[in-house]
Design a protein around this motif. Sequence first.
Motif, PDB file in Angstrom:
ATOM      1  N   VAL B 405      -8.565  10.529  10.191  1.00  0.00           N
ATOM      2  CA  VAL B 405      -7.598  11.164   9.302  1.00  0.00           C
ATOM      3  C   VAL B 405      -7.569  10.467   7.956  1.00  0.00           C
ATOM      4  CG1 VAL B 405      -5.165  11.580   8.878  1.00  0.00           C
ATOM      5  CG2 VAL B 405      -6.108  11.998  11.132  1.00  0.00           C
ATOM      6  N   SER B 406      -7.462   9.132   7.981  1.00  0.00           N
ATOM      7  CA  SER B 406      -7.303   8.475   6.685  1.00  0.00           C
ATOM      8  C   SER B 406      -8.591   8.533   5.888  1.00  0.00           C
ATOM      9  CB  SER B 406      -6.807   7.033   6.847  1.00  0.00           C
ATOM     10  OG  SER B 406      -7.472   6.408   7.883  1.00  0.00           O
ATOM     11  N   ARG B 407      -9.754   8.566   6.602  1.00  0.00           N
ATOM     12  CA  ARG B 407     -11.003   8.688   5.848  1.00  0.00           C
ATOM     13  C   ARG B 407     -11.103  10.058   5.192  1.00  0.00           C
ATOM     14  NH1 ARG B 407     -15.542   8.174   9.436  1.00  0.00           N
ATOM     15  NH2 ARG B 407     -15.928  10.349   8.988  1.00  0.00           N
ATOM     16  N   GLU B 411     -11.379  10.901   1.198  1.00  0.00           N
ATOM     17  CA  GLU B 411     -12.589  11.528   0.669  1.00  0.00           C
ATOM     18  C   GLU B 411     -12.301  12.854  -0.006  1.00  0.00           C
ATOM     19  OE1 GLU B 411     -15.199  11.814   3.930  1.00  0.00           O
ATOM     20  OE2 GLU B 411     -15.896   9.758   3.747  1.00  0.00           O
ATOM     21  N   ARG B 412     -11.131  13.423   0.302  1.00  0.00           N
ATOM     22  CA  ARG B 412     -10.856  14.743  -0.242  1.00  0.00           C
ATOM     23  C   ARG B 412     -10.667  14.665  -1.742  1.00  0.00           C
ATOM     24  NH1 ARG B 412      -6.284  18.424   1.905  1.00  0.00           N
ATOM     25  NH2 ARG B 412      -5.444  16.420   2.476  1.00  0.00           N
ATOM     26  N   GLY B 699      -9.032  17.000   6.198  1.00  0.00           N
ATOM     27  CA  GLY B 699     -10.273  17.331   5.507  1.00  0.00           C
ATOM     28  C   GLY B 699     -10.260  18.670   4.799  1.00  0.00           C
ATOM     29  N   ALA B 700      -9.210  19.469   5.008  1.00  0.00           N
ATOM     30  CA  ALA B 700      -9.194  20.812   4.436  1.00  0.00           C
ATOM     31  C   ALA B 700      -8.750  20.771   2.983  1.00  0.00           C
ATOM     32  CB  ALA B 700      -8.254  21.703   5.239  1.00  0.00           C
ATOM     33  N   ASP B 701      -8.989  21.884   2.267  1.00  0.00           N
ATOM     34  CA  ASP B 701      -8.515  21.966   0.893  1.00  0.00           C
ATOM     35  C   ASP B 701      -7.004  22.034   0.866  1.00  0.00           C
ATOM     36  OD1 ASP B 701     -11.018  22.180  -0.712  1.00  0.00           O
ATOM     37  OD2 ASP B 701     -11.355  23.830   0.667  1.00  0.00           O
ATOM     38  N   VAL B 702      -6.448  22.827   1.779  1.00  0.00           N
ATOM     39  CA  VAL B 702      -5.003  22.874   1.924  1.00  0.00           C
ATOM     40  C   VAL B 702      -4.692  22.684   3.399  1.00  0.00           C
ATOM     41  CG1 VAL B 702      -2.891  24.133   1.458  1.00  0.00           C
ATOM     42  CG2 VAL B 702      -4.941  24.647   0.155  1.00  0.00           C
ATOM     43  N   ALA B 703      -3.885  21.696   3.734  1.00  0.00           N
ATOM     44  CA  ALA B 703      -3.532  21.455   5.117  1.00  0.00           C
ATOM     45  C   ALA B 703      -2.098  21.914   5.347  1.00  0.00           C
ATOM     46  CB  ALA B 703      -3.668  19.977   5.444  1.00  0.00           C
ATOM     47  N   VAL B 704      -1.933  22.787   6.331  1.00  0.00           N
ATOM     48  CA  VAL B 704      -0.603  23.299   6.630  1.00  0.00           C
ATOM     49  C   VAL B 704      -0.248  22.867   8.042  1.00  0.00           C
ATOM     50  CG1 VAL B 704       0.839  25.341   6.828  1.00  0.00           C
ATOM     51  CG2 VAL B 704      -0.994  25.281   5.147  1.00  0.00           C
ATOM     52  N   ALA B 705       0.855  22.137   8.210  1.00  0.00           N
ATOM     53  CA  ALA B 705       1.271  21.711   9.543  1.00  0.00           C
ATOM     54  C   ALA B 705       2.526  22.467   9.921  1.00  0.00           C
ATOM     55  CB  ALA B 705       1.545  20.207   9.562  1.00  0.00           C
TER      56      ALA B 705
END
Lengths: 56, 806
Positions: B405-407, B411-412, B699-705
């Motif tokens: 996750v943190s990598r 990188e994003r 890693g996504a462009d937009v992360a939705v939780a």
Amino acid sequence: MNILLVLIPITVLLALGACIAFFWAVDHDQFDDLDTPKLLPLLDPPDDAKPEDPPA
Amino acid sequence: MNAACWHCGEALPTGEQFSATVSGQSHPVCCIGCRAAAEWIDQLGLADYYRLRSEPALRPAASPNDAASWQHAELDRHLVRELDGGKQEAIMLIDGVRCAACVWLIERALGVVPGVESVQVNAVARRARVTWESARCSLANIIEALQRAGYRALPLDARAFADSRRAESRSALKRLIVAGFGAMQAMMFASALYFGVFDANDAGTRDLFRWFGLMVSSPVVLYSAQPFFAGAMRALRARRLAMDVPVALAIAIIYGASIFESLRGGHEVYFDSVSMFVFFLLLGRHLEMRARHRAGDLTDALAKLTPAYADRVAADGSIERISASALAGGDRVRIASGAVVPADGILLGNPCRVDESMLSGESAAVTKRAQDPLVAGSVVLSGPADMQVQRVGADTVLAAIVALVSRAQSERPRLALSGERAAARFVARVLALASLTAIGWSVVDPSRAFAATLAVLVVSCPCAFALAVPAALTRSLALLARQGVLVVHADAIENLAMATHAVFDKTGTLSEPKMEIHHVDARFAKNDALALAAALARNSHHPVARAIAQAAAGVPAAQVGQIEEVAGSGVRGTFAAHDLRLGHAAFALPAHAPEPSLADAVVLADETGVIAEFHMSEQERSGARAAISALACLGVSVEIASGDVEARVVAMARKLGVDHHHARQTPADKLDRLNALRANAACVIAVGDGINDAPVLAGADVAVAMGNGSDLAQASSDIVLSATDLTALPRAIALARETMTVLRRNQRWALAYNLLAIPFAALGFVPPWLAALGMSLSSLVVVLNATRIGRHAPAATGSQPHEAMA
């Protein structure tokens, strides 16, 4: 205009003092939680004596 | 239909009613746990909590009895800090802090525990710092007091005392306030200069004011603006042109040039502009940082997933409780039923059932036999189990996921490509204009070249970038928050507007667990069997029990007595002199040989045999279908990537009308799939809720939780949907697109203003007061333009137009 030579250093000193006071407050947990303390005084029942209430 | 629980706000169960008496009034509650918490709060005289809170409480555990497990000297060494005068201090992560009233309640509830010296609760960080006299109180007392009030507390180890987030927010606040004071003072000196208080023959006083301006703006540039210089250096070292580059360049050039002008007694100094610029930019960043801190922290999420202590089996067979961080490879640990596995290892002895859903996304529990691997963070359902530890701490599978996750997060490219390009274009344009001016004046009149070039830089930079973007973003963030969409990273809006693909997780995101009843014995009607099961299950917090209770809503309740929960196995009770058992087959049918067909079922049985079998299945989440068709309307193509088995994924994809789906995906598979999409220039939204989704989200462009998802998923996301309704997502995309339209219009407007103003500034026709007026007016237009976002319900949202207009 010579009075400016006195007044301007005073304003600068005041600003410096305010900054120092603010830094002190930040380092003493005063700004860590800005949302709850504003509500806390409202929550105390007005007629209820609370002798052992710890200061915030 | 049903009324809600007075304490936690969940739907009341049918059948047996509980009520709590608070302030002399009786209120309905959903379970014993809520009743105990509510009445205890009332006994302490803290019933005002219910009047003042803005969110319902967390549903407390039915039997708060694990507080005593913290009573160990060995644990104290790791979790408690010794202070002078026989006092001790600990920092706890508290689950269930939802609003300011919770902080009030925790401070008061702990204040009455004998021996407690001071309590500080931080609602944003969800932490409490408690100091107590070690002679009169202990960590276990404090945890118990919190549990009685309905909060789950997790003591953090000594590393928590050095809190990086607190350091970050404190230094940001200091920089902001220095910039604010400096900007105010610089403005004061500058206005005297602007209004021409000193005529040309009073150059001495004029210079004095300039030196004062330099004095007050120097801390702003040299101290407050440091983050911009550091960001610009990072971007340049990575050979990118980020937003920080023009900002840092502008600050450095304006400041340096103003010093130069003061030294040579030139025409204009811009100490006020540069400090105001820094102040406004820092203000925007400060607001964004606060939103980010609210969304939770990766290390906190990891701390909640792994237990703080483990039971080590010594060579002589005795069990000692030690801190989980003291475990080493080769140790033998015992894990009780319902407990979390503290480290990676292999199972010894009897087979057991393990819930690995948080790691694999698979909804069914897995049976493990001797020598099978167990991973940290999974839950042992039928214990106790003995395990030989192989890997601990940072080497576990769970820690590897967090590292992934943190990598992925680092990188994003945080700012979208279009933003970078816009920044690069803007820098190039301004620099080109400035050099043109410089060259032009060097030919015509070299003595005025410097002043004119500087005027071009000053007029252009602050207005275009400092306000056009943040004004529009701030407006849309506020609107989205009102719709239950919490935006953590403001630049996510830009990516959201450009999104072309959406990758959904299945379990917990598109689907909700649902209980189906199969094979009811001939002695009972279906509803009677359901009512019996529900009566047994109602007080349990196990997800299966809650699903059964939900399935039984509307069925008249049965009266079952002597209900007893057997941890890790099931629930038993008596009904009409029969011994009823609800749980997995081995527990419900102790006298029978295990039947393979019942392996995954939940069985309701009495002494004579099976009454009913229940099977878990899934139903779609409310609004999932509407959300997916609305996404299709917006031109976003939808995929499902799930860790679950093929059949269930296909079934759900068919139900929702999704063509692309991938089953049996590990977190790494999902990340590969995402990178493949992004390699084809797609802008991908990832939607998920579980721990196994976290790397994909990062890693996504937009992360939705999902708002009810795991902490780890939320900590690695850009956007948290606190509304459980998925249709909030297409509405957010439509709003993001509108925002970007207004934002671009703002940028164009600012550019047009610059194009108009720069030639006059370059030719020396703009007196300082007119420049100031022009700047304020252009800023005002930009801000007013931003407030128009969301005024008109965009037609593309489609699904609920009247709601958007409300």
